[in-house]
Design a protein around this motif. Structure first.
Motif, short mmCIF file in Angstrom:
data_model
loop_
_atom_site.label_atom_id
_atom_site.label_comp_id
_atom_site.label_asym_id
_atom_site.label_seq_id
_atom_site.Cartn_x
_atom_site.Cartn_y
_atom_site.Cartn_z
N ASP A 64 0.78 -9.80 -15.50
CA ASP A 64 -0.56 -9.50 -16.01
C ASP A 64 -1.32 -8.66 -14.99
O ASP A 64 -2.06 -9.19 -14.17
CB ASP A 64 -1.31 -10.79 -16.32
N PRO A 65 -1.14 -7.35 -15.03
CA PRO A 65 -1.80 -6.47 -14.05
C PRO A 65 -3.32 -6.52 -14.12
O PRO A 65 -3.99 -6.09 -13.19
CB PRO A 65 -1.29 -5.07 -14.40
N ARG A 66 -3.87 -7.05 -15.22
CA ARG A 66 -5.32 -7.09 -15.38
C ARG A 66 -5.94 -8.38 -14.85
O ARG A 66 -7.16 -8.56 -14.90
CB ARG A 66 -5.67 -6.93 -16.86
N SER A 67 -5.13 -9.28 -14.34
CA SER A 67 -5.63 -10.58 -13.88
C SER A 67 -6.58 -10.43 -12.69
O SER A 67 -6.38 -9.60 -11.81
CB SER A 67 -4.45 -11.47 -13.47
N ARG A 68 -7.57 -11.28 -12.65
CA ARG A 68 -8.52 -11.28 -11.53
C ARG A 68 -7.89 -11.84 -10.26
O ARG A 68 -8.48 -11.77 -9.19
CB ARG A 68 -9.77 -12.07 -11.88
N PHE A 69 -6.68 -12.41 -10.37
CA PHE A 69 -6.01 -13.00 -9.21
C PHE A 69 -5.04 -12.04 -8.54
O PHE A 69 -4.21 -12.45 -7.73
CB PHE A 69 -5.26 -14.27 -9.63
N SER A 70 -5.12 -10.75 -8.84
CA SER A 70 -4.19 -9.79 -8.25
C SER A 70 -4.55 -9.49 -6.80
O SER A 70 -5.69 -9.66 -6.36
CB SER A 70 -4.20 -8.49 -9.06
N PHE A 71 -3.55 -9.02 -6.06
CA PHE A 71 -3.78 -8.61 -4.67
C PHE A 71 -4.75 -7.44 -4.61
O PHE A 71 -5.60 -7.36 -3.73
CB PHE A 71 -2.44 -8.23 -4.03
N LEU A 72 -4.64 -6.54 -5.58
CA LEU A 72 -5.54 -5.39 -5.63
C LEU A 72 -6.99 -5.84 -5.81
O LEU A 72 -7.91 -5.31 -5.16
CB LEU A 72 -5.14 -4.46 -6.78
N ASN A 73 -7.21 -6.83 -6.67
CA ASN A 73 -8.57 -7.33 -6.85
C ASN A 73 -9.07 -8.05 -5.61
O ASN A 73 -10.26 -7.96 -5.26
CB ASN A 73 -8.64 -8.28 -8.06
N PHE A 74 -8.18 -8.74 -4.90
CA PHE A 74 -8.56 -9.37 -3.63
C PHE A 74 -9.08 -8.31 -2.66
O PHE A 74 -10.14 -8.48 -2.04
CB PHE A 74 -7.36 -10.10 -3.04
N LEU A 75 -8.34 -7.22 -2.52
CA LEU A 75 -8.76 -6.15 -1.61
C LEU A 75 -10.10 -5.56 -2.05
O LEU A 75 -10.98 -5.28 -1.22
CB LEU A 75 -7.70 -5.05 -1.57
N HIS A 76 -10.27 -5.40 -3.35
CA HIS A 76 -11.53 -4.88 -3.88
C HIS A 76 -12.69 -5.83 -3.60
O HIS A 76 -13.76 -5.42 -3.13
CB HIS A 76 -11.39 -4.64 -5.38
N GLU A 77 -12.47 -7.12 -3.88
CA GLU A 77 -13.52 -8.11 -3.67
C GLU A 77 -13.90 -8.22 -2.19
O GLU A 77 -15.06 -8.49 -1.85
CB GLU A 77 -13.07 -9.48 -4.19
N GLU A 78 -12.93 -7.99 -1.32
CA GLU A 78 -13.19 -8.09 0.12
C GLU A 78 -13.73 -6.79 0.71
O GLU A 78 -14.03 -6.72 1.90
CB GLU A 78 -11.89 -8.47 0.85
#
Length: 417
Positions: A64-78
């Protein structure tokens, strides 16, 4: 009607499961972790220790590439996405993925410092006795990971000067000016060797590195070998007989036993630097085909007995410090002992179905799933991080009885009969 799922262990496997189950209405996953953190391979978390897989092989993205639990989203959130892309060309650090797992665990509400001590079934559901009380669940997902494997000759040693690679960073012992014996020939051994030679805690006076393998062999990371880590190959492997699976696993050893070419190159370069380009008082001895068969403590250090796997010749080595990078082992979790008579086993392994469900004689409404305990039935890729999201999605789909996550669309280059 809601479903209660207890996920025992909060390593990448169960973090992936909890993340993929998170959007499902009425499905409540409680993940408990015996440790005080969810650190993954925490013994290897120094600054330049590198991950073997691409960052896209995170907890969710391959399913699920759209999940909020992705590594990419982690980097974005940080707030570090662009800097990460610039700084991490070609690799992702273990430490950054560890930060990512910690972030995901906090979002998922993982219960830390809670050890499951025993699991029973009361006729209507599972009852887990933990260090913090009692938890009830309709289903179990066991993802407790593997335990360090220590050679028989070292199991009774309690000295802080001998340790498994799983605890390497915790020891914090300076190695400068000391004779160090390193045992093992896999990726962890290579990473520990590079750390020992880095000067982080000083440069050893002497490094003796032994491995029972025939050489300091590279991991097979070729494209066609990597196809063995494709879900389609797992499905092919599942359809083989037990004997065929065993033979195939033996042929695939090079895909998960060895050291990456990149790390071998860095190691060779560092040895060259220490031998010729520095003033360090340093020597080394790298012995392939040499198995540790004895280890005794003596005043100020250890005496190791090594047996040549080809000639049978025996030699002794003295060391001030000993690091055992001797891998990990899987086995049936002790907390499942109350249900042992109800779970068919072959030695230390459960009978596991294609959906990672364990055969047992209890009600079908209460299921037991396992993660990282099915290499014998699902192939060489079972413990690999790259298949964590796919495996977790298989379990989610099985629990729901429908295909929430579409898992049949990806192709594979290899052809099967």
């Amino acid at each position: 009607m809601s479903t209660e799922v207890l996920a025992v262990g909060a390593g990448p496997a169960n973090l992936s499961f909890a993340a993929l189950a998170d959007p499902i209405p009425g499905c409540r996953v409680t993940a408990v972790e015996a440790r005080k953190s969810v650190s993954w391979h925490d013994g290897l978390l120094w600054g330049d220790s590198r991950l073997q897989v691409d960052g896209v092989k995170d907890l969710v993205s391959l399913v699920d590439p759209r999940s909020r639990f992705s590594f990419l989203n982690f980097l974005h959130e940080e707030g570090r996405l662009y800097r990460h892309l610039i700084a991490s060309v070609g690799h992702v650090s273990r430490k950054e993925f560890d930060q990512y797992f910690t972030w995901a665990a906090q979002l998922l509400g993982v219960c830390l410092d809670e050890a499951v001590e025993a699991v029973e079934h009361d006729g209507t559901g599972f009852v887990a006795h933990t260090s913090r009380g009692v938890r009830r669940a309709d289903h179990l997902v066991i993802g407790v990971g593997q335990e360090p494997c220590v050679p028989a000759c070292a199991r009774d040693l309690t000295s802080p000067r001998v340790w498994h690679a799983a605890r390497h960073i915790d020891r914090g012992l300076p190695v400068g000016g000391r004779d160090v014996l390193l045992v093992g020939g896999g990726q962890s051994a290579g990473e520990v060797a590079l750390d020992l030679l880095s000067g982080r805690t000083g440069v050893p006076r002497r490094l003796t590195w032994i491995t029972g393998a025939t050489g300091f062999a590279p991991l097979d990371e070729s494209p066609f070998a990597n196809e063995w880590f494709n879900p389609r190959f797992v499905e092919y492997f599942r359809d083989l007989t037990a004997d065929q699976r065993l033979r195939l696993l033996d042929r695939q050893r090079a895909a998960n036993h060895g050291v990456t070419n990149e790390l071998l190159t860095r190691l060779y370069r560092r040895l060259y630097e220490l031998d010729y380009l520095t003033d360090a008082v340093f020597s080394h001895e790298l012995l392939a085909g040499s198995r540790l068969t004895g280890l005794t403590e003596e005043p100020g250090g250890f005496r190791a007995v090594e047996t040549d796997t080809v000639t049978g010749a025996v030699r002794e080595t003295r060391g001030d410090l000993v690091v055992l990078a001797t891998g990990y082992r899987t086995g049936r979790p002790g907390f499942m002992a109350p249900l042992a008579d109800r779970l068919p086993c072959d030695g230390d392994v459960y009978a596991v179905g294609g959906d990672y469900r364990v055969d047992w004689d209890g009600p079908a409404a209460n299921r037991i799933y396992v993660q990282n305990l099915a290499k014998h039935s699902h192939g060489v890729a079972d413990p690999n991080l790259g298949l964590a999201a796919w495996r977790a999605a298989v379990i989610v789909n099985s629990l729901l009885g429908r295909e929430l996550y579409a898992l049949k669309g990806d192709d594979i280059t290899l052809s099967f009969e």
